[in-house]
Design a protein around this motif. Structure first.
Motif, PDB file in Angstrom:
ATOM      1  N   CYS A  27       0.855  -1.189   0.000  1.00 44.33           N
ATOM      2  CA  CYS A  27       0.000   0.000   0.000  1.00 44.33           C
ATOM      3  C   CYS A  27       0.891   1.239   0.000  1.00 44.33           C
ATOM      4  CB  CYS A  27      -0.948   0.018   1.199  1.00 44.33           C
ATOM      5  SG  CYS A  27      -0.143   0.243   2.800  1.00 44.33           S
ATOM      6  N   ALA A  28       0.318   2.331  -0.439  1.00 44.16           N
ATOM      7  CA  ALA A  28       1.002   3.621  -0.426  1.00 44.16           C
ATOM      8  C   ALA A  28       0.303   4.505   0.598  1.00 44.16           C
ATOM      9  CB  ALA A  28       0.960   4.267  -1.808  1.00 44.16           C
ATOM     10  N   VAL A  29       1.091   5.166   1.435  1.00 46.05           N
ATOM     11  CA  VAL A  29       0.543   6.022   2.487  1.00 46.05           C
ATOM     12  C   VAL A  29       1.019   7.452   2.258  1.00 46.05           C
ATOM     13  CG1 VAL A  29       0.305   6.404   4.965  1.00 46.05           C
ATOM     14  CG2 VAL A  29       0.662   4.072   4.084  1.00 46.05           C
ATOM     15  N   THR A  30       0.078   8.369   2.156  1.00 43.66           N
ATOM     16  CA  THR A  30       0.390   9.790   2.011  1.00 43.66           C
ATOM     17  C   THR A  30      -0.017  10.505   3.289  1.00 43.66           C
ATOM     18  OG1 THR A  30       0.001   9.687  -0.378  1.00 43.66           O
ATOM     19  CG2 THR A  30      -0.001  11.864   0.645  1.00 43.66           C
ATOM     20  N   GLY A  70      -8.641  13.768  15.932  1.00 38.31           N
ATOM     21  CA  GLY A  70      -9.931  13.536  15.302  1.00 38.31           C
ATOM     22  C   GLY A  70     -10.030  13.929  13.850  1.00 38.31           C
ATOM     23  N   GLU A  71      -8.980  14.575  13.321  1.00 39.09           N
ATOM     24  CA  GLU A  71      -9.050  15.017  11.925  1.00 39.09           C
ATOM     25  C   GLU A  71      -8.299  14.036  11.008  1.00 39.09           C
ATOM     26  OE1 GLU A  71      -7.876  18.993  11.220  1.00 39.09           O
ATOM     27  OE2 GLU A  71      -9.033  19.829  12.886  1.00 39.09           O
ATOM     28  N   PRO A  72      -8.791  13.865   9.774  1.00 39.14           N
ATOM     29  CA  PRO A  72      -8.079  12.996   8.828  1.00 39.14           C
ATOM     30  C   PRO A  72      -6.651  13.486   8.620  1.00 39.14           C
ATOM     31  CG  PRO A  72     -10.274  13.523   8.002  1.00 39.14           C
ATOM     32  CD  PRO A  72     -10.033  14.405   9.196  1.00 39.14           C
ATOM     33  N   SER A  73      -5.698  12.569   8.643  1.00 41.29           N
ATOM     34  CA  SER A  73      -4.300  12.964   8.525  1.00 41.29           C
ATOM     35  C   SER A  73      -3.536  12.148   7.497  1.00 41.29           C
ATOM     36  CB  SER A  73      -3.594  12.817   9.883  1.00 41.29           C
ATOM     37  OG  SER A  73      -3.704  11.474  10.363  1.00 41.29           O
ATOM     38  N   ALA A  74      -4.182  11.147   6.893  1.00 40.66           N
ATOM     39  CA  ALA A  74      -3.468  10.284   5.958  1.00 40.66           C
ATOM     40  C   ALA A  74      -4.441   9.670   4.961  1.00 40.66           C
ATOM     41  CB  ALA A  74      -2.723   9.179   6.705  1.00 40.66           C
ATOM     42  N   VAL A  75      -3.877   9.278   3.831  1.00 41.11           N
ATOM     43  CA  VAL A  75      -4.634   8.542   2.810  1.00 41.11           C
ATOM     44  C   VAL A  75      -3.845   7.287   2.459  1.00 41.11           C
ATOM     45  CG1 VAL A  75      -5.536   8.556   0.462  1.00 41.11           C
ATOM     46  CG2 VAL A  75      -5.694  10.625   1.861  1.00 41.11           C
ATOM     47  N   LEU A  76      -4.509   6.154   2.511  1.00 42.50           N
ATOM     48  CA  LEU A  76      -3.919   4.877   2.130  1.00 42.50           C
ATOM     49  C   LEU A  76      -4.471   4.464   0.777  1.00 42.50           C
ATOM     50  CD1 LEU A  76      -3.278   4.975   5.172  1.00 42.50           C
ATOM     51  CD2 LEU A  76      -3.734   2.526   5.276  1.00 42.50           C
ATOM     52  N   GLU A  77      -3.608   3.968  -0.095  1.00 44.07           N
ATOM     53  CA  GLU A  77      -4.037   3.514  -1.417  1.00 44.07           C
ATOM     54  C   GLU A  77      -3.618   2.065  -1.618  1.00 44.07           C
ATOM     55  OE1 GLU A  77      -3.201   4.320  -6.193  1.00 44.07           O
ATOM     56  OE2 GLU A  77      -2.589   5.810  -4.704  1.00 44.07           O
ATOM     57  N   PHE A  78      -4.584   1.252  -2.036  1.00 44.26           N
ATOM     58  CA  PHE A  78      -4.344  -0.159  -2.312  1.00 44.26           C
ATOM     59  C   PHE A  78      -4.750  -0.459  -3.750  1.00 44.26           C
ATOM     60  CE2 PHE A  78      -5.259   0.335   2.149  1.00 44.26           C
ATOM     61  CZ  PHE A  78      -4.351  -0.487   2.797  1.00 44.26           C
ATOM     62  N   ALA A  79      -3.971  -1.283  -4.423  1.00 45.23           N
ATOM     63  CA  ALA A  79      -4.297  -1.705  -5.781  1.00 45.23           C
ATOM     64  C   ALA A  79      -4.610  -3.192  -5.785  1.00 45.23           C
ATOM     65  CB  ALA A  79      -3.141  -1.405  -6.729  1.00 45.23           C
ATOM     66  N   ASP A  80      -5.687  -3.546  -6.451  1.00 44.22           N
ATOM     67  CA  ASP A  80      -6.067  -4.950  -6.621  1.00 44.22           C
ATOM     68  C   ASP A  80      -5.578  -5.388  -7.994  1.00 44.22           C
ATOM     69  OD1 ASP A  80      -7.325  -7.451  -6.406  1.00 44.22           O
ATOM     70  OD2 ASP A  80      -9.117  -6.682  -7.391  1.00 44.22           O
ATOM     71  N   VAL A  81      -4.523  -6.193  -8.022  1.00 41.81           N
ATOM     72  CA  VAL A  81      -3.876  -6.586  -9.269  1.00 41.81           C
ATOM     73  C   VAL A  81      -4.237  -8.029  -9.606  1.00 41.81           C
ATOM     74  CG1 VAL A  81      -1.671  -6.825 -10.474  1.00 41.81           C
ATOM     75  CG2 VAL A  81      -1.980  -5.011  -8.768  1.00 41.81           C
ATOM     76  N   ALA A  82      -4.653  -8.253 -10.839  1.00 40.39           N
ATOM     77  CA  ALA A  82      -5.002  -9.597 -11.280  1.00 40.39           C
ATOM     78  C   ALA A  82      -3.785 -10.509 -11.177  1.00 40.39           C
ATOM     79  CB  ALA A  82      -5.510  -9.571 -12.719  1.00 40.39           C
ATOM     80  N   PRO A  83      -3.933 -11.705 -10.593  1.00 35.02           N
ATOM     81  CA  PRO A  83      -2.791 -12.614 -10.470  1.00 35.02           C
ATOM     82  C   PRO A  83      -2.369 -13.241 -11.792  1.00 35.02           C
ATOM     83  CG  PRO A  83      -4.784 -13.647  -9.615  1.00 35.02           C
ATOM     84  CD  PRO A  83      -5.139 -12.222  -9.912  1.00 35.02           C
ATOM     85  N   VAL A  84      -3.278 -13.281 -12.760  1.00 25.84           N
ATOM     86  CA  VAL A  84      -2.983 -13.836 -14.075  1.00 25.84           C
ATOM     87  C   VAL A  84      -2.588 -12.691 -15.006  1.00 25.84           C
ATOM     88  CG1 VAL A  84      -3.941 -15.061 -16.069  1.00 25.84           C
ATOM     89  CG2 VAL A  84      -4.542 -15.779 -13.749  1.00 25.84           C
ATOM     90  N   PRO A  85      -1.485 -12.823 -15.756  1.00 25.88           N
ATOM     91  CA  PRO A  85      -1.086 -11.749 -16.680  1.00 25.88           C
ATOM     92  C   PRO A  85      -2.154 -11.487 -17.735  1.00 25.88           C
ATOM     93  CG  PRO A  85       0.730 -13.281 -16.333  1.00 25.88           C
ATOM     94  CD  PRO A  85      -0.488 -13.914 -15.731  1.00 25.88           C
ATOM     95  N   VAL A  86      -2.705 -10.288 -17.717  1.00 31.15           N
ATOM     96  CA  VAL A  86      -3.694  -9.853 -18.696  1.00 31.15           C
ATOM     97  C   VAL A  86      -3.405  -8.392 -19.018  1.00 31.15           C
ATOM     98  CG1 VAL A  86      -5.555 -11.433 -17.994  1.00 31.15           C
ATOM     99  CG2 VAL A  86      -5.325  -9.212 -16.865  1.00 31.15           C
ATOM    100  N   ARG A  87      -4.035  -7.888 -20.036  1.00 33.88           N
ATOM    101  CA  ARG A  87      -3.935  -6.468 -20.347  1.00 33.88           C
ATOM    102  C   ARG A  87      -4.682  -5.677 -19.275  1.00 33.88           C
ATOM    103  NH1 ARG A  87      -6.600  -5.930 -25.620  1.00 33.88           N
ATOM    104  NH2 ARG A  87      -4.734  -6.945 -26.440  1.00 33.88           N
ATOM    105  N   ASP A  88      -4.050  -4.606 -18.789  1.00 37.21           N
ATOM    106  CA  ASP A  88      -4.667  -3.766 -17.757  1.00 37.21           C
ATOM    107  C   ASP A  88      -4.965  -4.604 -16.509  1.00 37.21           C
ATOM    108  OD1 ASP A  88      -5.777  -1.719 -16.357  1.00 37.21           O
ATOM    109  OD2 ASP A  88      -7.604  -1.574 -17.551  1.00 37.21           O
TER     110      ASP A  88
END
Length: 241
Positions: A27-30, A70-88
């Motif tokens: 994951c990427a954390v900003t 109590g205020e938002p301080s970060a954004v987490l980003e997750f990518a769901d990547v296909a386990p089988v090689p495909v386009r996109d």
């Protein structure tokens, strides 16, 4: 079918988001204007709490200490990547906005808002929805199951195309398994310059690998009873020759 996505029984957005969290390895954390890429660092408890394991010198620890309460301080980003090689290969992305806090010596993340983006569009997922949802029961095994299907049972994937509308196969150069969940199997149909997905729903949800095996056998039985448009086209072409 064009290059869109067939709508059939599918996981709800919150369940899909929990599945992304369960299967994603990185994951990427900003936070505070900085961005860190973490690998194998996040865990999610059964009740939806999310923890991050970060190095002692990580700027995220400072962000957790200095963030306004109590205020938002970060954004987490997750990518769901296909386990089988495909386009996109990126099937979905999940962004979680929230706050970082130290809890029991660990870095905890408390989401206040989530956005799940899939090819069908973006959906907002609330924190309570996310906490109460459970990941798909096949999420942890999906990569192994799809890779095995693609590498060892290409003939089965070919037979399953008999369940696809002939128009969806027009111009197809390759068909690969893209995703599987308790509700169905999704195939990626690749053409020379485009691609589209077709979903084959199961007759009943599959909550275990054993049930999935039975559901796949049921699909193959249906496929065996169906005519194969591509095979018929090949026969006509051979006959004309």
């Amino acid at each position: 079918m064009g290059d869109g996505h067939t709508c059939t029984a599918a996981p709800a957005a919150a369940e899909r988001a929990r599945s992304v969290l369960a299967a994603a390895w990185s994951c990427a954390v900003t936070a505070q204007g900085g961005r860190e890429e973490l690998v194998g660092a996040h865990t999610v408890t059964d009740d939806g709490r999310l923890f991050l394991e970060v190095p002692e010198d990580s700027a995220l620890l400072g962000a957790a200490l200095c963030a306004p309460r109590g205020e938002p301080s970060a954004v987490l980003e997750f990518a769901d990547v296909a386990p089988v090689p495909v386009r996109d290969r990126v099937r979905a992305r999940l962004w979680l906005a929230g706050r970082l806090a130290l809890a029991d010596g660990r870095l905890a993340f408390h989401p206040t808002r989530g956005v799940l983006r899939q090819p069908s569009g973006a959906v907002v997922v609330g924190p309570q929805e996310l906490a109460s949802a459970a990941p798909d029961p096949l999420a942890a095994a999906e990569a192994r199951l799809l890779t095995h299907l693609a590498d060892c049972h290409g003939d089965a994937v070919e037979r399953l195309t008999r369940l696809v509308d002939p128009g969806s196969l027009y111009g197809a150069v390759r068909v690969r398994p893209l995703a599987v969940d308790r509700h169905g199997l999704t195939l990626r149909i690749e053409r020379a310059r485009a691609h589209g997905d077709v979903r084959l729903p199961f007759h009943a949800p599959a909550d275990t690998v054993a049930q999935l095996t039975e559901r796949m056998h049921a699909l193959l039985t249906r496929a065996a009873a169906a005519s194969c448009p591509r095979a018929l086209r090949r026969q006509r072409t051979d006959g004309e020759g």
